[in-house]
Design an enzyme around this catalytic site. Structure first.
Site, mmCIF file in Angstrom:
data_model
loop_
_atom_site.group_PDB
_atom_site.id
_atom_site.type_symbol
_atom_site.label_atom_id
_atom_site.label_comp_id
_atom_site.label_asym_id
_atom_site.label_seq_id
_atom_site.Cartn_x
_atom_site.Cartn_y
_atom_site.Cartn_z
ATOM 1 C CG HIS A 107 -1.996 -1.001 1.172
ATOM 2 N ND1 HIS A 107 -2.860 -1.131 0.107
ATOM 3 C CD2 HIS A 107 -2.344 -1.984 2.057
ATOM 4 C CE1 HIS A 107 -3.693 -2.145 0.326
ATOM 5 N NE2 HIS A 107 -3.393 -2.684 1.498
ATOM 6 C CG ASP A 145 -3.349 -8.314 0.342
ATOM 7 O OD1 ASP A 145 -2.845 -8.885 1.321
ATOM 8 O OD2 ASP A 145 -4.232 -7.428 0.448
ATOM 9 C CG HIS A 147 -6.901 -4.977 1.354
ATOM 10 N ND1 HIS A 147 -6.465 -5.948 2.232
ATOM 11 C CD2 HIS A 147 -8.031 -4.458 1.879
ATOM 12 C CE1 HIS A 147 -7.309 -5.998 3.267
ATOM 13 N NE2 HIS A 147 -8.260 -5.112 3.080
ATOM 14 C CG ASP A 224 -5.877 -9.638 2.920
ATOM 15 O OD1 ASP A 224 -5.794 -10.075 1.755
ATOM 16 O OD2 ASP A 224 -5.432 -8.525 3.267
HETATM 17 ZN ZN LIG Z 1 -4.678 -6.986 2.274
#
Ligand SMILES: [Zn+2]
Length: 282
Positions: A107, A145, A147, A224
């Protein structure tokens, strides 16, 4: 097992109260150890390595504990923990291993929070981006991931050496990655869409990559997406095995860097499933 796991107990030294806490990698480590994996210990990245991706001002702010947001605290000595996690990614890239280190990285962009997002989502330095820059090869970064890796996209958007592919949950943090933009191929899926749709989407995304031009694959490996985790797509351990097979079918030197995945036991079992699928097809 052919794939070595990169790990250091030093990565456990911060954030016991945070969801991105030490237990997630400690438990995963114990599971992988019990399954007979071989481990290598990383050394911290040099400051020069960080310059390959991040601006000096941002590095300095992390070092001095001057940058924090609601997700990403300015822990004591976080600079050292983050540098060791970058070292894990660098070692993984050299031995085609799996870096089981924290903090995660995808991120965070050049100067911290990326693409207009307000936080750095538990990330300090972009581990995988630094490893990819150092190797200087035509690379596919596959971000599994749950996200979207807004930091990684920001760093490599328009870079003709890198193709970035992400399959992630939407709506969810960070809110980016709704559409494909140039070399950044994005697919957003509904929460709990399930393994069948996930794998179909992953196949579709990988079909868009000019694999003949790719020299290596770097996997931003988050778990996740597991059923019940922070960005669930309803995946279970057998789905990770299928993902591993697809990565092996690309037939390129590959390394893996841990991103999210917040239930340690599941992270350990999912890594084992993914690597089994990957090695079975090699
Ligand atoms: Zn994540």
């Amino acid at each position: 097992m052919k794939t070595k796991v990169i790990y250091s107990e030093k990565s456990l030294g911060y954030g016991t109260w945070h969801i991105e806490g030490p237990q997630r990698v400690k438990t995963a480590h114990d599971i992988l150890k019990s399954k007979g994996y071989e481990f290598c210990t990383p050394t911290p990245a040099d400051e020069d390595d960080l310059f390959a991706v991040h601006d000096p001002e941002y590095i300095w702010q992390v070092k001095k504990g001057l940058v924090e947001d609601s997700d990403t605290p300015a822990y004591d000595n976080i600079y050292e923990f983050a540098r060791l996690s970058v070292g894990g990614a660098l070692l993984a890239s050299k031995v085609n291993g799996f870096s089981l280190m924290r903090p995660p990285g995808h991120h965070v962009g050049r100067n911290g929070a990326a693409l207009g997002v307000y936080t750095r989502g538990f990330c300090y330095f972009n581990n995988i981006a630094i490893a990819v820059k150092e190797l200087c090869k035509k690379t596919l970064i596959l971000d599994i991931d749950g996200h979207h890796g807004n930091g990684t996209q920001e760093i490599f958007q328009g870079d003709c050496n890198v193709t970035y592919v992400s399959v992630h949950q939407s709506p969810n943090y960070p809110g980016t990655g709704a559409v494909t933009e140039g070399n950044c191929i994005n697919f957003a899926l509904q929460p709990n869409c399930g393994g069948a749709l996930y794998l179909k989407t992953l196949d579709k995304a990988l079909c868009m990559v000019q694999t003949t031009e790719i020299e290596q694959v770097a996997v931003s490996c988050g778990f996740d997406t597991h059923l019940g985790d922070l960005a669930t797509l309803g995946l279970i351990d057998t789905d990770y095995r299928e993902i591993g097979k697809r990565i092996a079918q690309l037939k390129k030197p590959t390394f893996f860097v841990l991103e999210g995945g917040y239930v340690g036991e599941k992270v350990g079992l999912d890594i084992d499933s993914l690597l089994r699928g990957y090695e079975e097809k090699l």
